[in-house]
Design a protein around this motif. Structure first.
Motif, PDB file in Angstrom:
ATOM      1  N   ALA A  29       8.362  21.889   8.978  1.00 57.24           N
ATOM      2  CA  ALA A  29       7.050  21.561   8.400  1.00 57.24           C
ATOM      3  C   ALA A  29       6.172  22.812   8.342  1.00 57.24           C
ATOM      4  CB  ALA A  29       6.378  20.465   9.220  1.00 57.24           C
ATOM      5  N   ILE A  30       6.245  23.639   9.366  1.00 56.42           N
ATOM      6  CA  ILE A  30       5.436  24.867   9.393  1.00 56.42           C
ATOM      7  C   ILE A  30       5.878  25.815   8.268  1.00 56.42           C
ATOM      8  CG2 ILE A  30       4.934  26.961  10.750  1.00 56.42           C
ATOM      9  CD1 ILE A  30       5.007  25.131  13.265  1.00 56.42           C
ATOM     10  N   ARG A  31       7.196  25.869   8.049  1.00 56.47           N
ATOM     11  CA  ARG A  31       7.714  26.734   6.973  1.00 56.47           C
ATOM     12  C   ARG A  31       7.350  26.220   5.585  1.00 56.47           C
ATOM     13  NH1 ARG A  31      12.615  26.877   9.758  1.00 56.47           N
ATOM     14  NH2 ARG A  31      13.398  25.213   8.410  1.00 56.47           N
ATOM     15  N   GLY A  32       7.043  24.952   5.492  1.00 56.07           N
ATOM     16  CA  GLY A  32       6.726  24.387   4.184  1.00 56.07           C
ATOM     17  C   GLY A  32       7.937  23.849   3.457  1.00 56.07           C
ATOM     18  N   ASP A  33       8.901  23.340   4.200  1.00 57.70           N
ATOM     19  CA  ASP A  33      10.129  22.840   3.577  1.00 57.70           C
ATOM     20  C   ASP A  33       9.930  21.591   2.719  1.00 57.70           C
ATOM     21  OD1 ASP A  33      11.422  24.882   4.743  1.00 57.70           O
ATOM     22  OD2 ASP A  33      12.545  23.699   6.218  1.00 57.70           O
ATOM     23  N   PHE A  34       8.771  20.928   2.884  1.00 58.95           N
ATOM     24  CA  PHE A  34       8.547  19.694   2.115  1.00 58.95           C
ATOM     25  C   PHE A  34       7.647  19.936   0.908  1.00 58.95           C
ATOM     26  CE2 PHE A  34       9.384  18.626   6.538  1.00 58.95           C
ATOM     27  CZ  PHE A  34      10.517  17.838   6.389  1.00 58.95           C
ATOM     28  N   ALA A  35       7.453  21.214   0.596  1.00 63.81           N
ATOM     29  CA  ALA A  35       6.509  21.582  -0.473  1.00 63.81           C
ATOM     30  C   ALA A  35       6.870  20.951  -1.810  1.00 63.81           C
ATOM     31  CB  ALA A  35       6.446  23.097  -0.607  1.00 63.81           C
ATOM     32  N   GLU A  36       8.178  20.871  -2.074  1.00 64.18           N
ATOM     33  CA  GLU A  36       8.597  20.348  -3.373  1.00 64.18           C
ATOM     34  C   GLU A  36       8.188  18.878  -3.525  1.00 64.18           C
ATOM     35  OE1 GLU A  36      12.689  21.410  -4.261  1.00 64.18           O
ATOM     36  OE2 GLU A  36      12.765  19.687  -5.601  1.00 64.18           O
ATOM     37  N   ILE A  60       5.755  17.379  -1.929  1.00 64.57           N
ATOM     38  CA  ILE A  60       4.290  17.287  -1.992  1.00 64.57           C
ATOM     39  C   ILE A  60       3.814  17.656  -3.394  1.00 64.57           C
ATOM     40  CG2 ILE A  60       2.157  18.290  -1.074  1.00 64.57           C
ATOM     41  CD1 ILE A  60       3.828  18.635   1.619  1.00 64.57           C
ATOM     42  N   CYS A  61       4.447  18.684  -3.944  1.00 62.48           N
ATOM     43  CA  CYS A  61       4.097  19.146  -5.283  1.00 62.48           C
ATOM     44  C   CYS A  61       4.408  18.067  -6.328  1.00 62.48           C
ATOM     45  CB  CYS A  61       4.858  20.428  -5.572  1.00 62.48           C
ATOM     46  SG  CYS A  61       4.432  21.140  -7.143  1.00 62.48           S
ATOM     47  N   ARG A  75      -0.617  21.869   4.999  1.00 60.37           N
ATOM     48  CA  ARG A  75       0.167  21.868   6.239  1.00 60.37           C
ATOM     49  C   ARG A  75       0.215  20.462   6.851  1.00 60.37           C
ATOM     50  NH1 ARG A  75       0.738  26.203   9.525  1.00 60.37           N
ATOM     51  NH2 ARG A  75       1.611  27.160   7.689  1.00 60.37           N
ATOM     52  N   ALA A  76      -0.932  19.789   6.800  1.00 60.54           N
ATOM     53  CA  ALA A  76      -0.979  18.419   7.332  1.00 60.54           C
ATOM     54  C   ALA A  76      -0.009  17.522   6.547  1.00 60.54           C
ATOM     55  CB  ALA A  76      -2.400  17.868   7.259  1.00 60.54           C
ATOM     56  N   ALA A  77       0.015  17.701   5.236  1.00 56.75           N
ATOM     57  CA  ALA A  77       0.930  16.909   4.400  1.00 56.75           C
ATOM     58  C   ALA A  77       2.382  17.226   4.761  1.00 56.75           C
ATOM     59  CB  ALA A  77       0.666  17.195   2.921  1.00 56.75           C
ATOM     60  N   GLU A  78       2.663  18.498   5.036  1.00 55.06           N
ATOM     61  CA  GLU A  78       4.015  18.899   5.459  1.00 55.06           C
ATOM     62  C   GLU A  78       4.419  18.138   6.721  1.00 55.06           C
ATOM     63  OE1 GLU A  78       6.402  21.113   4.523  1.00 55.06           O
ATOM     64  OE2 GLU A  78       5.412  21.831   2.694  1.00 55.06           O
ATOM     65  N   PHE A  79       3.495  18.039   7.672  1.00 53.35           N
ATOM     66  CA  PHE A  79       3.808  17.344   8.930  1.00 53.35           C
ATOM     67  C   PHE A  79       4.012  15.848   8.691  1.00 53.35           C
ATOM     68  CE2 PHE A  79       3.737  19.879  12.839  1.00 53.35           C
ATOM     69  CZ  PHE A  79       3.514  21.134  12.303  1.00 53.35           C
ATOM     70  N   ALA A  80       3.219  15.282   7.789  1.00 53.11           N
ATOM     71  CA  ALA A  80       3.396  13.858   7.490  1.00 53.11           C
ATOM     72  C   ALA A  80       4.771  13.622   6.864  1.00 53.11           C
ATOM     73  CB  ALA A  80       2.285  13.378   6.563  1.00 53.11           C
ATOM     74  N   PHE A 114       0.848  -1.194   0.000  1.00 54.25           N
ATOM     75  CA  PHE A 114       0.000   0.000   0.000  1.00 54.25           C
ATOM     76  C   PHE A 114       0.886   1.247   0.000  1.00 54.25           C
ATOM     77  CE2 PHE A 114      -2.530   3.170   2.571  1.00 54.25           C
ATOM     78  CZ  PHE A 114      -3.414   3.481   1.553  1.00 54.25           C
ATOM     79  N   VAL A 115       0.566   2.161  -0.883  1.00 53.13           N
ATOM     80  CA  VAL A 115       1.381   3.365  -1.071  1.00 53.13           C
ATOM     81  C   VAL A 115       0.498   4.591  -0.898  1.00 53.13           C
ATOM     82  CG1 VAL A 115       2.840   4.622  -2.715  1.00 53.13           C
ATOM     83  CG2 VAL A 115       2.767   2.111  -2.778  1.00 53.13           C
ATOM     84  N   PHE A 116       1.007   5.599  -0.175  1.00 50.03           N
ATOM     85  CA  PHE A 116       0.256   6.852  -0.050  1.00 50.03           C
ATOM     86  C   PHE A 116       1.028   7.988  -0.696  1.00 50.03           C
ATOM     87  CE2 PHE A 116      -0.971  10.874   1.792  1.00 50.03           C
ATOM     88  CZ  PHE A 116      -2.353  10.785   1.862  1.00 50.03           C
ATOM     89  N   ARG A 117       0.342   8.737  -1.549  1.00 56.07           N
ATOM     90  CA  ARG A 117       0.923   9.942  -2.144  1.00 56.07           C
ATOM     91  C   ARG A 117       0.029  11.143  -1.866  1.00 56.07           C
ATOM     92  NH1 ARG A 117       2.892   7.530  -8.039  1.00 56.07           N
ATOM     93  NH2 ARG A 117       4.796   6.537  -7.267  1.00 56.07           N
ATOM     94  N   ASN A 118       0.663  12.291  -1.744  1.00 56.59           N
ATOM     95  CA  ASN A 118      -0.062  13.512  -1.370  1.00 56.59           C
ATOM     96  C   ASN A 118      -0.819  14.116  -2.543  1.00 56.59           C
ATOM     97  OD1 ASN A 118       1.041  14.015   1.425  1.00 56.59           O
ATOM     98  ND2 ASN A 118       2.944  13.856   0.256  1.00 56.59           N
TER      99      ASN A 118
END
Lengths: 174, 164
Positions: free
Chosen positions: A121-128, A130-131, A71-76, A55-59
């Protein structure tokens, strides 16, 4: 019709053996109520299929409609860096009504994320990241959430355990 | 009842139109020459499939903009209905009202559903010269997603004279 354009790779969050006969990919949004409804159904499917299923999860956050989803995705993704993606995934879906920053920070603290990681995560460092999930999903024909792919083919039936198990078991017989 | 023209195909000129986007603003297709246009006909504001579909496109506007494309939604709903729907879903692209005479533009594109009095769920990608380069009509209950639109815009950006 629609096929998964990005094959499942080492960067993906997976549960179950990567070489399982069946791979189920979910494109999901942590604030989406339909994903919330699918969450326990997918758990049933995972339990029933055991090691036969990866099972695979993608944002796939729909940020205009769901203001807390990104934001929730950033925390994950932050939790993933210390090996706790799935724990965070489960916490988010089990607490969909509480996705404010203070709630997210509490879940993160419970899972042992450092202050720095939480700030990240709050800053959005994982945005790339997620995108990348999001864009790959769009290119694969994701048309809403949850969107499921079984061995690379989009599954357009209902995201219920009964419907999924029927299809997955037929795959196993091939 | 006038006969509806058949569905436009790639290579045909997209018929020009002027439709209201708000109570006091209109959009003409001809004003948008010089850039690609993505035209999305959908059956109704507020219906579940349409809402998912437009919400998805709303998330992709920045992607569409990288192709220089203007994105337009069209249904037979009136401007005030569109305003309420766009406000509720925080939509950042124009919704055009094919309201009076009802469905006239959809008919000219061959995507009016006479039996239900609504637009079909149809996507058109029009190039900078106003020529239809791609179109797709989805079964009315199926959200067609965006992959086809993005593939068409990819191809368009490689056509001579269409570079951005």
């Amino acid at each position: 019709m629609s096929e998964l354009k990005l094959p499942v790779g080492p960067g993906d969050h997976v549960q179950g053996p990567r070489d399982a006969a069946i791979t189920l990919v979910e494109y999901g949004d942590f604030e989406c109520p339909f994903c919330g409804e699918a969450y326990p159904e997918l758990k049933i499917v995972q339990r029933a299929m055991g090691n036969r299923l990866c099972f695979v999860f993608r944002n796939f956050p729909l940020s205009n409609m769901h203001p807390h989803a990104e934001r929730a995705a950033e925390f994950a993704e932050g939790a993933a860096t210390i090996g706790h993606f799935w724990e965070m995934h489960d916490l988010l879906y089990e607490n969909q009504e509480a996705l404010e920053q203070r709630n997210l920070t509490r879940y993160a603290t419970e899972l042992g994320l450092s202050h720095e990681l939480i700030q990240s995560a709050i800053r959005g460092d994982f945005a790339e990241r997620i995108c990348r999930d999001f864009t790959g999903g769009v290119r694969s024909g994701v048309n809403g959430t949850p969107c499921l792919f079984i061995n690379g083919r989009r599954f357009d039936g209902p995201a219920t355990a009964a419907a999924l198990l029927e299809v997955l078991r037929s795959f196993g017989e091939d | 009842m006038p006969n509806s023209p058949s569905l436009l195909v790639a290579g045909q000129h997209a018929p020009d139109f002027t439709l209201r986007s708000t109570a006091d603003q209109s959009v003409s297709l001809s004003e948008l020459r010089g850039r690609p246009v993505v035209l999305v006909f959908y059956p109704a504001d507020w219906s579940p499939v349409c809402s998912d579909q437009v919400s998805l496109y709303n998330e992709l506007l920045s992607e569409f903009h990288t192709y220089g494309a203007q994105f337009l939604g069209i249904s037979v709903d009136g401007v005030w209905c569109h305003a309420a729907f766009a406000g509720d879903r925080k939509l950042h692209f124009p919704l055009l009202a094919d309201f009076e005479p009802k469905g006239a533009v959809a008919r000219r594109y061959g995507v009016y559903e006479e039996s239900d009095g609504v637009c079909q769920r149809a996507l058109f990608v029009i190039n900078a010269d106003g020529v239809v380069r791609w179109r797709y009509v989805s079964p009315i209950g199926v959200n067609p997603g965006a992959e086809g639109i993005l593939d068409a815009l990819d191809k368009l950006s490689r056509e001579p004279g269409q570079s951005l």
